[in-house]
Design a protein around this motif. Structure first.
Motif, PDB file in Angstrom:
ATOM      1  N   HIS A   1      43.784  36.337  53.285  1.00  0.00           N
ATOM      2  CA  HIS A   1      43.282  37.644  53.722  1.00  0.00           C
ATOM      3  C   HIS A   1      43.838  38.721  52.810  1.00  0.00           C
ATOM      4  CE1 HIS A   1      43.514  41.345  56.414  1.00  0.00           C
ATOM      5  NE2 HIS A   1      42.221  41.095  56.281  1.00  0.00           N
ATOM      6  N   GLU A   2      42.963  39.581  52.339  1.00  0.00           N
ATOM      7  CA  GLU A   2      43.377  40.728  51.525  1.00  0.00           C
ATOM      8  C   GLU A   2      42.429  41.887  51.818  1.00  0.00           C
ATOM      9  OE1 GLU A   2      43.907  42.061  46.829  1.00  0.00           O
ATOM     10  OE2 GLU A   2      43.559  39.958  47.339  1.00  0.00           O
ATOM     11  N   TRP A   3      42.991  43.006  52.229  1.00  0.00           N
ATOM     12  CA  TRP A   3      42.172  44.168  52.580  1.00  0.00           C
ATOM     13  C   TRP A   3      41.714  44.882  51.314  1.00  0.00           C
ATOM     14  CZ3 TRP A   3      40.855  45.952  57.526  1.00  0.00           C
ATOM     15  CH2 TRP A   3      40.143  47.152  57.529  1.00  0.00           C
ATOM     16  N   VAL A   4      40.446  45.267  51.292  1.00  0.00           N
ATOM     17  CA  VAL A   4      39.918  46.097  50.206  1.00  0.00           C
ATOM     18  C   VAL A   4      39.076  47.214  50.812  1.00  0.00           C
ATOM     19  CG1 VAL A   4      39.922  44.423  48.326  1.00  0.00           C
ATOM     20  CG2 VAL A   4      37.995  44.483  49.916  1.00  0.00           C
ATOM     21  N   PRO A   5      39.140  48.427  50.256  1.00  0.00           N
ATOM     22  CA  PRO A   5      38.301  49.513  50.765  1.00  0.00           C
ATOM     23  C   PRO A   5      36.831  49.263  50.451  1.00  0.00           C
ATOM     24  CG  PRO A   5      39.447  50.207  48.781  1.00  0.00           C
ATOM     25  CD  PRO A   5      40.001  48.857  49.149  1.00  0.00           C
ATOM     26  N   MET A   6      35.968  49.954  51.171  1.00  0.00           N
ATOM     27  CA  MET A   6      34.530  49.746  50.999  1.00  0.00           C
ATOM     28  C   MET A   6      34.071  49.989  49.564  1.00  0.00           C
ATOM     29  SD  MET A   6      31.762  48.837  52.513  1.00  0.00           S
ATOM     30  CE  MET A   6      31.583  49.186  54.245  1.00  0.00           C
ATOM     31  N   ARG A   7      34.704  50.923  48.877  1.00  0.00           N
ATOM     32  CA  ARG A   7      34.289  51.225  47.505  1.00  0.00           C
ATOM     33  C   ARG A   7      34.538  50.054  46.554  1.00  0.00           C
ATOM     34  NH1 ARG A   7      38.960  54.110  48.426  1.00  0.00           N
ATOM     35  NH2 ARG A   7      40.751  53.547  47.109  1.00  0.00           N
ATOM     36  N   GLU A   8      35.378  49.089  46.966  1.00  0.00           N
ATOM     37  CA  GLU A   8      35.656  47.922  46.138  1.00  0.00           C
ATOM     38  C   GLU A   8      34.912  46.679  46.626  1.00  0.00           C
ATOM     39  OE1 GLU A   8      39.813  47.292  45.449  1.00  0.00           O
ATOM     40  OE2 GLU A   8      40.193  49.425  45.106  1.00  0.00           O
ATOM     41  N   ILE A   9      33.878  46.893  47.433  1.00  0.00           N
ATOM     42  CA  ILE A   9      33.026  45.801  47.915  1.00  0.00           C
ATOM     43  C   ILE A   9      31.622  46.016  47.356  1.00  0.00           C
ATOM     44  CG2 ILE A   9      32.043  44.660  49.937  1.00  0.00           C
ATOM     45  CD1 ILE A   9      34.455  45.631  51.538  1.00  0.00           C
ATOM     46  N   SER A  10      31.044  44.992  46.791  1.00  0.00           N
ATOM     47  CA  SER A  10      29.678  45.079  46.275  1.00  0.00           C
ATOM     48  C   SER A  10      28.734  45.651  47.334  1.00  0.00           C
ATOM     49  CB  SER A  10      29.200  43.685  45.860  1.00  0.00           C
ATOM     50  OG  SER A  10      27.800  43.660  45.656  1.00  0.00           O
TER      51      SER A  10
END
Length: 230
Positions: free
Chosen positions: A57-66
């Motif tokens: 599990h690793e959290w990423v903000p929406m801007r770093e999701i395709s």
């Protein structure tokens, strides 16, 4: 008289306890509007199943999701997501109508409800859990933006045994970060979400591949800008 007085006190304490629980839930949900949840009920439950169970599990903000990934899950699971209030009452009405007509009781959960379930609750099909899930979804929709709901959902959803969140799934299955997912890869990840412990990204069955094709068709119908104004 003393018995009646004791009953009123118990009722008062019960009501105060309920009010306190509601306030606590509101505060926790409001906090997660701004603070990323470090874990979820489903992640904790998975780890409690065995001492050697670990999670990716690793959290990423929406801007770093395709941009394909939120489109894929909305196309697959909740196409009225931008318009409902956390619970799609029209879908619920249709599901109950079909059930009364003799069909099986199909799910009518929104992405917001699934977020509430994964974050706070447990798996299962009981009406009690569904009622709590619906109440939490209404609260979440009232306190969070739609984009925040998608961001949290994509970061806590299970994409395979012990694989939580789109970043971990993207690295596990495709060897790259979530921001580089293609439309096909996003649709493939979305296709296993109904049952990630059975459906496989690595070895997709004909059923999964059919879902991928259907999801891509729905994405084309919705359009690339469907979620732009959230």
């Amino acid at each position: 008289m003393a018995r009646a007085s004791g009953g009123r006190k118990l009722l008062r304490w019960f009501l105060l306890l309920c009010a306190g629980a509601i306030v606590l839930v509101l505060l926790v949900v409001l906090m997660f509007r701004f603070v990323n949840p470090p874990t979820s009920a489903f992640m904790v439950g998975y780890q409690l199943q065995g001492t050697n169970k670990s999670i990716a599990h690793e959290w990423v903000p929406m801007r770093e999701i395709s941009h394909w990934m939120p489109l894929a899950v909305v196309a697959s699971e909740d196409q009225r997501f931008p318009h409902h209030v956390g619970v799609d009452f029209e879908a619920v009405r249709q599901a109950l109508s079909e059930y009364r007509a003799g069909d099986g009781l199909r799910g009518a959960s929104t992405i917001t409800q699934q977020t509430a379930k994964n974050l706070f609750l447990w798996s299962g099909r009981s009406f009690i859990r569904k009622a709590i899930e619906a109440g939490l979804a209404l609260i979440i929709d009232g306190l969070w933006s739609k984009q925040r709901v998608l961001e949290v959902y994509l970061n806590i959803a299970e994409f395979g045994p012990g694989i939580y969140g789109v970043e971990a799934a993207s690295w596990t299955y495709f060897g790259k970060p979530a921001r580089h997912l293609t439309e096909y890869q996003a649709a493939l990840l979305a296709a296993v979400l109904p049952n990630p412990k059975v459906l496989s990204v690595n070895a997709p069955s004909s059923y999964v591949l059919e879902r991928v094709a259907w999801i891509r068709g729905q994405i084309a119908q919705l359009g690339a800008g469907y979620l732009r104004d959230l």
